[in-house]
Design a protein around this motif. Structure first.
Motif, PDB file in Angstrom:
ATOM      1  N   ALA A   7       0.838  -1.199   0.000  1.00 58.00           N
ATOM      2  CA  ALA A   7       0.000   0.000   0.000  1.00 58.00           C
ATOM      3  C   ALA A   7       0.869   1.244   0.000  1.00 58.00           C
ATOM      4  N   ARG A   8       0.382   2.281  -0.704  1.00 53.82           N
ATOM      5  CA  ARG A   8       1.119   3.528  -0.803  1.00 53.82           C
ATOM      6  C   ARG A   8       0.185   4.718  -0.677  1.00 53.82           C
ATOM      7  N   LEU A   9       0.733   5.806  -0.164  1.00 54.36           N
ATOM      8  CA  LEU A   9       0.051   7.096  -0.136  1.00 54.36           C
ATOM      9  C   LEU A   9       0.818   8.038  -1.046  1.00 54.36           C
ATOM     10  N   ILE A  10       0.106   8.649  -2.002  1.00 54.74           N
ATOM     11  CA  ILE A  10       0.711   9.629  -2.898  1.00 54.74           C
ATOM     12  C   ILE A  10       0.081  10.982  -2.574  1.00 54.74           C
ATOM     13  N   GLU A  11       0.892  11.901  -2.055  1.00 58.00           N
ATOM     14  CA  GLU A  11       0.420  13.224  -1.664  1.00 58.00           C
ATOM     15  C   GLU A  11       0.921  14.273  -2.647  1.00 58.00           C
ATOM     16  N   ASN A  12       0.121  15.334  -2.781  1.00 56.51           N
ATOM     17  CA  ASN A  12       0.460  16.477  -3.650  1.00 56.51           C
ATOM     18  C   ASN A  12       0.402  16.081  -5.124  1.00 56.51           C
ATOM     19  N   ASP A  13      -0.568  16.644  -5.827  1.00 52.20           N
ATOM     20  CA  ASP A  13      -0.784  16.256  -7.217  1.00 52.20           C
ATOM     21  C   ASP A  13       0.320  16.754  -8.150  1.00 52.20           C
ATOM     22  N   LEU A  14       0.824  17.969  -7.939  1.00 51.86           N
ATOM     23  CA  LEU A  14       1.807  18.537  -8.864  1.00 51.86           C
ATOM     24  C   LEU A  14       3.217  18.010  -8.614  1.00 51.86           C
ATOM     25  N   GLU A  15       3.585  17.849  -7.360  1.00 45.05           N
ATOM     26  CA  GLU A  15       4.903  17.312  -7.003  1.00 45.05           C
ATOM     27  C   GLU A  15       4.692  16.112  -6.082  1.00 45.05           C
ATOM     28  N   PRO A  16       4.351  14.961  -6.652  1.00 49.37           N
ATOM     29  CA  PRO A  16       3.935  13.815  -5.837  1.00 49.37           C
ATOM     30  C   PRO A  16       5.006  13.344  -4.852  1.00 49.37           C
ATOM     31  N   LYS A  17       4.561  13.080  -3.646  1.00 50.70           N
ATOM     32  CA  LYS A  17       5.393  12.467  -2.613  1.00 50.70           C
ATOM     33  C   LYS A  17       4.806  11.090  -2.330  1.00 50.70           C
ATOM     34  N   ILE A  18       5.583  10.034  -2.552  1.00 49.30           N
ATOM     35  CA  ILE A  18       5.088   8.661  -2.412  1.00 49.30           C
ATOM     36  C   ILE A  18       5.652   8.043  -1.136  1.00 49.30           C
ATOM     37  N   THR A  19       4.742   7.500  -0.315  1.00 52.43           N
ATOM     38  CA  THR A  19       5.132   6.886   0.954  1.00 52.43           C
ATOM     39  C   THR A  19       4.508   5.504   1.062  1.00 52.43           C
ATOM     40  N   ASP A  20       5.304   4.499   1.358  1.00 48.07           N
ATOM     41  CA  ASP A  20       4.749   3.185   1.678  1.00 48.07           C
ATOM     42  C   ASP A  20       4.045   3.276   3.026  1.00 48.07           C
ATOM     43  N   ILE A  21       2.881   2.676   3.134  1.00 48.88           N
ATOM     44  CA  ILE A  21       2.117   2.742   4.380  1.00 48.88           C
ATOM     45  C   ILE A  21       1.781   1.345   4.885  1.00 48.88           C
ATOM     46  N   SER A  22       1.586   1.243   6.183  1.00 50.45           N
ATOM     47  CA  SER A  22       1.182  -0.029   6.793  1.00 50.45           C
ATOM     48  C   SER A  22       0.492   0.257   8.117  1.00 50.45           C
ATOM     49  N   VAL A  23      -0.277  -0.698   8.579  1.00 48.12           N
ATOM     50  CA  VAL A  23      -0.932  -0.570   9.876  1.00 48.12           C
ATOM     51  C   VAL A  23       0.120  -0.584  10.986  1.00 48.12           C
ATOM     52  N   ARG A  24      -0.261  -0.131  12.158  1.00 47.77           N
ATOM     53  CA  ARG A  24       0.670  -0.068  13.280  1.00 47.77           C
ATOM     54  C   ARG A  24       0.197  -0.979  14.406  1.00 47.77           C
ATOM     55  N   ASP A  25       1.092  -1.244  15.341  1.00 47.16           N
ATOM     56  CA  ASP A  25       0.718  -1.884  16.596  1.00 47.16           C
ATOM     57  C   ASP A  25       0.026  -0.857  17.486  1.00 47.16           C
ATOM     58  N   ILE A  26      -0.824  -1.328  18.384  1.00 45.05           N
ATOM     59  CA  ILE A  26      -1.558  -0.402  19.249  1.00 45.05           C
ATOM     60  C   ILE A  26      -0.586   0.415  20.092  1.00 45.05           C
ATOM     61  N   PRO A  27      -0.729   1.738  20.139  1.00 43.23           N
ATOM     62  CA  PRO A  27       0.107   2.550  21.025  1.00 43.23           C
ATOM     63  C   PRO A  27      -0.218   2.260  22.499  1.00 43.23           C
ATOM     64  N   ASP A  28       0.751   2.513  23.372  1.00 46.16           N
ATOM     65  CA  ASP A  28       0.535   2.316  24.807  1.00 46.16           C
ATOM     66  C   ASP A  28      -0.612   3.176  25.326  1.00 46.16           C
ATOM     67  N   ALA A  29      -0.822   4.324  24.683  1.00 41.76           N
ATOM     68  CA  ALA A  29      -1.885   5.234  25.127  1.00 41.76           C
ATOM     69  C   ALA A  29      -3.283   4.722  24.805  1.00 41.76           C
ATOM     70  N   GLY A  30      -3.380   3.676  23.978  1.00 40.40           N
ATOM     71  CA  GLY A  30      -4.679   3.128  23.608  1.00 40.40           C
ATOM     72  C   GLY A  30      -4.965   3.306  22.133  1.00 40.40           C
ATOM     73  N   VAL A  31      -6.082   2.733  21.695  1.00 40.73           N
ATOM     74  CA  VAL A  31      -6.414   2.743  20.272  1.00 40.73           C
ATOM     75  C   VAL A  31      -7.030   4.077  19.866  1.00 40.73           C
ATOM     76  N   VAL A  32      -6.787   4.448  18.613  1.00 37.80           N
ATOM     77  CA  VAL A  32      -7.510   5.549  17.987  1.00 37.80           C
ATOM     78  C   VAL A  32      -8.626   4.914  17.165  1.00 37.80           C
ATOM     79  N   VAL A  33      -9.854   5.263  17.496  1.00 44.12           N
ATOM     80  CA  VAL A  33     -11.028   4.703  16.826  1.00 44.12           C
ATOM     81  C   VAL A  33     -11.568   5.743  15.861  1.00 44.12           C
ATOM     82  N   VAL A  34     -11.722   5.372  14.626  1.00 46.20           N
ATOM     83  CA  VAL A  34     -12.246   6.285  13.625  1.00 46.20           C
ATOM     84  C   VAL A  34     -13.695   5.919  13.334  1.00 46.20           C
ATOM     85  N   GLY A  35     -14.513   6.939  13.123  1.00 40.89           N
ATOM     86  CA  GLY A  35     -15.930   6.715  12.858  1.00 40.89           C
ATOM     87  C   GLY A  35     -16.452   7.707  11.852  1.00 40.89           C
ATOM     88  N   SER A  36     -17.668   7.498  11.416  1.00 48.00           N
ATOM     89  CA  SER A  36     -18.261   8.325  10.374  1.00 48.00           C
ATOM     90  C   SER A  36     -18.518   9.738  10.862  1.00 48.00           C
TER      91      SER A  36
END
Length: 271
Positions: free
Chosen positions: A143-172
Motif C-alpha cells: 500500500a502507498r500514499l501519494i500526496e500532492n498532485d503537482l509534485e507527488p510524494k510517495i510513501t509506503d504505508i502499513s498498519v501499526r501496533d496499538i500505542p501504549d496510550a490506547g487505540v484511535v477509533v475512527v468513525g463516520s
C-alpha cells in the motif's frame, strides 16, 4: 494476472490511478460551482459531480480491461445491475464520489473509489481525495500514499501496533450511533475517537493514523471496496462482526456491519 486483465500489473496500476485522477479533476471543477443536490430513490443525495465522475471512470475501465464487468453506484441506481458472483467473478467496484454529504458540506473529505474484486476479495484499489490531494493505492505489492498532485510524494504505508496510550477509533462524520459504538468498544482502552468522511476512515487505519473502524450502520459494497483493498495491502483486516471473512458480490451489494482494524487490536466477536 486473471483473464481479461493486462499481464503487466504496473500498467494496470498506472491506468487505474490515471482514471481516478481524471475523475477527481472533474469533481473539483463542479466543487467550485453552485451545484444542485438531488435525492435518489433511497433518499441519499446525488450531484452532477457523482455523474460526471462515473462518466469518466466507466469508459476508462472499459478501455483498460474490456472484458471485466463493472458494478458502479450510479449505474446500479439507474437499474444497470451486472450479474456478478462472489465465488467466481472478477469485477470492478466503483463509487465515483464517496462521501457525497461531505462534498455538499465542502469539507474536502470525499473520495473516488475504484476496486478490483477477485472472487469476492478486493485485490487492488485506489482511493483518491482530490480536495486534499491524497491518493491511496493498495495492490499485490503493498500500500502507498501519494500526496500532492503537482509534485507527488510517495510513501509506503502499513498498519501499526496499538500505542501504549490506547487505540484511535475512527468513525463516520455523517453517520453513526454513539451508543452502539460505546457498547461495541466495551472496556477497550481508547485514546481518541476521530471522525472522518468517506472511505478515508479505512485509509487512516491503513496508514497507521488510526487502529480501529467499527461500522455499525448501513453501507454498500462500493463504499468500502477500494478502502478495503488499501487496508488489506497495508496489513489490515476487514471482517464481519462474528469474525467471518468479508466478501463482495453479495445479492443487492448491501453490507452487514463490519470491523476494519489493525491485527494488533483485540476484538470480541459477536454471535
Amino acid at each position: 494476472m486473471p483473464h481479461g486483465l493486462p499481464a503487466d500489473a504496473q500498467a494496470l496500476e498506472n491506468g487505474l490511478i490515471e482514471i481516478a485522477r481524471r475523475a477527481g479533476a472533474a469533481i473539483m471543477e463542479i466543487y467550485k460551482t453552485e451545484f444542485e443536490v438531488r435525492s435518489k430513490d433511497d433518499a441519499s443525495p446525488v450531484t452532477e459531480a457523482d455523474e460526471a465522475a462515473e462518466a469518466i471512470i466507466l469508459p476508462g475501465l472499459r478501455a483498460l480491461t474490456p472484458d471485466v464487468k463493472i458494478v458502479s453506484e450510479e449505474s446500479v441506481a439507474a437499474g444497470n445491475v451486472p450479474d456478478v458472483s462472489a465465488e467466481t467473478d472478477f469485477f470492478w467496484l466503483v463509487d465515483p464520489l464517496d462521501g457525497t454529504k461531505e462534498f455538499i458540506k465542502r469539507n474536502g473529505e470525499f473520495t473516488v473509489n475504484i476496486a478490483l474484486i477477485a472472487q469476492g476479495v478486493p485485490v487492488m484499489g485506489v482511493v483518491y481525495a482530490p480536495a486534499i490531494e491524497k491518493l491511496y493505492f493498495g495492490g499485490p505489492d503493498g500500500a502507498r500514499l501519494i500526496e500532492n498532485d503537482l509534485e507527488p510524494k510517495i510513501t509506503d504505508i502499513s498498519v501499526r501496533d496499538i500505542p501504549d496510550a490506547g487505540v484511535v477509533v475512527v468513525g463516520s462524520r455523517s453517520h453513526g450511533d454513539p451508543e452502539a459504538m460505546k457498547a461495541f468498544l466495551g472496556d477497550l482502552k481508547v485514546q481518541e475517537m476521530r471522525p472522518a468522511g468517506s472511505s478515508l476512515k479505512l485509509c487512516l487505519v491503513a496508514q497507521g493514523e488510526a487502529d480501529l473502524y467499527p461500522r455499525l450502520g448501513r453501507t454498500m459494497e462500493w463504499d468500502i471496496g477500494a478502502g478495503h483493498a488499501v487496508l488489506a495491502a497495508a496489513g489490515g483486516v476487514v471482517e464481519n462482526l462474528d469474525g467471518s471473512p468479508f466478501v463482495y458480490g453479495k445479492d443487492g451489494f448491501a453490507n452487514p456491519f463490519f470491523i476494519a482494524r489493525s491485527p494488533s487490536v483485540p476484538v470480541t466477536y459477536q454471535d
